[in-house]
Design a protein around this motif. Structure first.
Motif, PDB file in Angstrom:
ATOM      1  N   ASP A 159       5.589   1.184 -19.576  1.00 56.85           N
ATOM      2  CA  ASP A 159       5.084   1.995 -20.456  1.00 56.85           C
ATOM      3  C   ASP A 159       6.164   1.973 -21.586  1.00 56.85           C
ATOM      4  O   ASP A 159       7.195   2.290 -21.590  1.00 56.85           O
ATOM      5  CB  ASP A 159       4.817   3.567 -20.108  1.00 56.85           C
ATOM      6  N   LYS A 209       8.500   4.689 -22.328  1.00 54.97           N
ATOM      7  CA  LYS A 209       9.388   5.175 -21.373  1.00 54.97           C
ATOM      8  C   LYS A 209      10.655   4.353 -21.386  1.00 54.97           C
ATOM      9  O   LYS A 209      10.907   3.747 -20.239  1.00 54.97           O
ATOM     10  CB  LYS A 209       8.751   5.334 -20.294  1.00 54.97           C
ATOM     11  N   THR A 238      -3.075   7.421 -12.541  1.00 54.17           N
ATOM     12  CA  THR A 238      -1.616   7.229 -13.428  1.00 54.17           C
ATOM     13  C   THR A 238      -2.596   6.679 -14.702  1.00 54.17           C
ATOM     14  O   THR A 238      -1.942   7.377 -15.854  1.00 54.17           O
ATOM     15  CB  THR A 238      -1.141   6.080 -12.887  1.00 54.17           C
ATOM     16  N   GLU A 254      -3.841   9.570 -16.645  1.00 52.66           N
ATOM     17  CA  GLU A 254      -3.065  10.562 -17.424  1.00 52.66           C
ATOM     18  C   GLU A 254      -2.359   9.837 -18.565  1.00 52.66           C
ATOM     19  O   GLU A 254      -2.420  10.544 -19.790  1.00 52.66           O
ATOM     20  CB  GLU A 254      -1.967  10.785 -16.604  1.00 52.66           C
ATOM     21  N   MET A 255      -2.467   8.470 -18.554  1.00 53.42           N
ATOM     22  CA  MET A 255      -2.071   7.811 -19.743  1.00 53.42           C
ATOM     23  C   MET A 255      -2.901   7.683 -20.954  1.00 53.42           C
ATOM     24  O   MET A 255      -2.586   7.818 -22.164  1.00 53.42           O
ATOM     25  CB  MET A 255      -1.589   6.643 -19.397  1.00 53.42           C
ATOM     26  N   SER A 290      -1.001  10.728  -9.831  1.00 60.13           N
ATOM     27  CA  SER A 290      -0.340  10.077 -10.988  1.00 60.13           C
ATOM     28  C   SER A 290       1.208   9.523 -10.628  1.00 60.13           C
ATOM     29  O   SER A 290       1.624  10.431 -10.149  1.00 60.13           O
ATOM     30  CB  SER A 290      -0.476  11.084 -12.211  1.00 60.13           C
ATOM     31  N   ALA A 338       3.035   8.766 -13.135  1.00 61.12           N
ATOM     32  CA  ALA A 338       3.673   9.172 -14.531  1.00 61.12           C
ATOM     33  C   ALA A 338       5.029   9.858 -14.188  1.00 61.12           C
ATOM     34  O   ALA A 338       6.005   9.386 -14.953  1.00 61.12           O
ATOM     35  CB  ALA A 338       2.711  10.105 -15.402  1.00 61.12           C
ATOM     36  N   ASP A 366       9.091   8.919 -16.066  1.00 65.42           N
ATOM     37  CA  ASP A 366      10.042   9.758 -16.808  1.00 65.42           C
ATOM     38  C   ASP A 366      11.153   9.928 -15.783  1.00 65.42           C
ATOM     39  O   ASP A 366      12.329  10.860 -16.176  1.00 65.42           O
ATOM     40  CB  ASP A 366       9.279  11.160 -16.791  1.00 65.42           C
TER      41      ASP A 366
END
Length: 399
Positions: free
Chosen positions: A249, A252, A272, A275-276, A289, A291, A295
């Protein structure tokens, strides 16, 4: 399993992307058999397991054969068998530039410059996949003497393992020369696809899209590659089910290159991406997810094991269900695996179980002798089953 119809009531990533405003495009294949309840009895799609996941629009259709690739190879001046499947087995005889991996990548790279709106693409490479014949120079890229040998089968095989080894399609070569050749060809196929992905990344950079494109690299299954005496994706060993997952991503960048050791599953990819895409995660989803990991955060409550299933009733008597419910011979021909950090627990539908001590032997050839640990794994399996029942109407109460 290929051939098992996909229940049309299930959501999927192509439908979610379409709701989010994209036109999901497929290059290659998805192998989703159509739900027979949604079409007429004479619909030709009922004659193949190689259907397209609902929601995708095919830009390059390799779902029902490889004729488009075969015709292109001939147009480049190379001989090609009448049956494209035989063409796959002879890829080593032709340059990699006319291999099926290069062909699929070429078609995507021809399509990309004309895109003026945000796009969503599933670029589905067949390779690496049997037949074990890497394209062109990749067939000789790995010296046979340097290739590692597979894990040999253990003694006292389970009847299913013994049965699979009796089928030539699933049995690996037993001689060292054949084993090294097979693995060298497979590694060559991996390198071929790796080069093709490099071409895609370069095109995205040159077109200024690299920094606003989310990339997910994964696979639908693993490969025994001779381990435990088998090839293909059969049985319960993790070689068939342990797959790569790389997510990039560009938003990120601070966690780029991070390797996550926590257990993840293929079912995590859909939530996942939802959510994106800022789409709600459907209640059907068993996965979660990923995600937070992008992070740099490990969720407080995360799974301590991975699960997978295998169903072999299609090999057995009673598989058609024509005499159901009196004929139940096939219902015991399925299994579920719970793979934790140091235990591999295999539960068969006929009540039998295998428990492997992976701390002592990560090759899945040594049984766990502690009955209390085995019972703990069985309880964890039961809990997982209870927590993953159908949630379509869960939480809905009518007055």
């Amino acid at each position: 399993m290929n051939g098992s119809p996909l229940d049309d009531r299930f959501d999927n990533i192509a439908r979610a992307a379409r709701r989010s405003g994209y036109d999901p495009v497929l290059f290659g294949y998805t192998d989703q058999a159509i739900d027979p309840r949604t079409v007429a009895a004479d619909d030709p799609r009922l004659q193949t397991s190689e259907g397209v996941l609902p929601g995708f629009r095919c830009e390059l259709d390799l779902t029902r054969g490889r004729e488009a690739w075969a015709d292109w190879v001939r147009s480049q001046g190379y001989e090609m068998p009448t049956d494209p499947e035989e063409g796959l087995a002879t890829e080593s005889d032709r340059p990699a530039e006319v291999g099926i991996s290069a062909f699929l990548t070429n078609r995507f790279l021809e399509w990309l410059p004309a895109q003026e709106e945000p796009w969503f693409v599933h670029l589905s490479h067949l390779r690496p996949h049997p037949p074990f014949a890497a394209a062109g120079e990749w067939a000789t890229a790995y010296g046979r003497s340097a290739v590692d040998l597979p894990i040999p089968p253990s003694t006292g095989l389970h009847p299913l393992h013994d049965f699979l080894l009796s089928i030539s399609y699933f049995a690996a070569p037993t001689d060292e020369e054949g084993q090294r050749e097979m693995r060298a060809q497979y590694y060559g196929m991996i390198s071929d696809v790796d080069q093709q992905l490099g071409r895609v990344w370069q095109a995205l950079r040159e077109s200024g899209q690299w920094d606003n494109t989310i990339v997910v690299v994964t696979s639908d299954h693993g490969e025994q590659l001779g381990d435990h005496g088998m090839v293909q994706k059969m049985g319960w060993f993790e070689e068939s089910f342990h797959i790569p997952l790389i997510i990039r991503d560009p938003r990120k960048s601070e966690t780029a290159g991070t390797v996550v050791d926590s257990f993840s599953e293929a079912v995590d990819v859909f939530p996942t991406l939802c959510e994106m895409l800022q789409e709600p995660v459907p209640r059907q989803c068993d996965g979660r997810s990923l995600a937070p990991f992008l992070d740099g955060v490990v969720p407080e409550e995360w799974r301590d094991a991975a699960f997978w299933e295998f169903d072999w009733r299609f090999f057995t008597a009673g598989r058609s269900g024509a005499q159901w419910p009196e004929d139940r011979r096939s219902v015991g021909h399925q299994l579920t695996v719970r793979r934790s950090g140091d235990v591999g627990y295999v539960q068969f539908a006929d009540g039998e179980a295998l428990v492997y001590d992976l701390a002592a032997d990560p090759t899945w050839r040594t049984m766990l002798l502690d009955p209390e640990r085995g019972w703990a794994e069985a309880r964890a399996m039961l809990a997982w089953r209870a927590q993953h029942t159908d949630r379509t109407l869960t939480g809905t109460f009518l007055p």
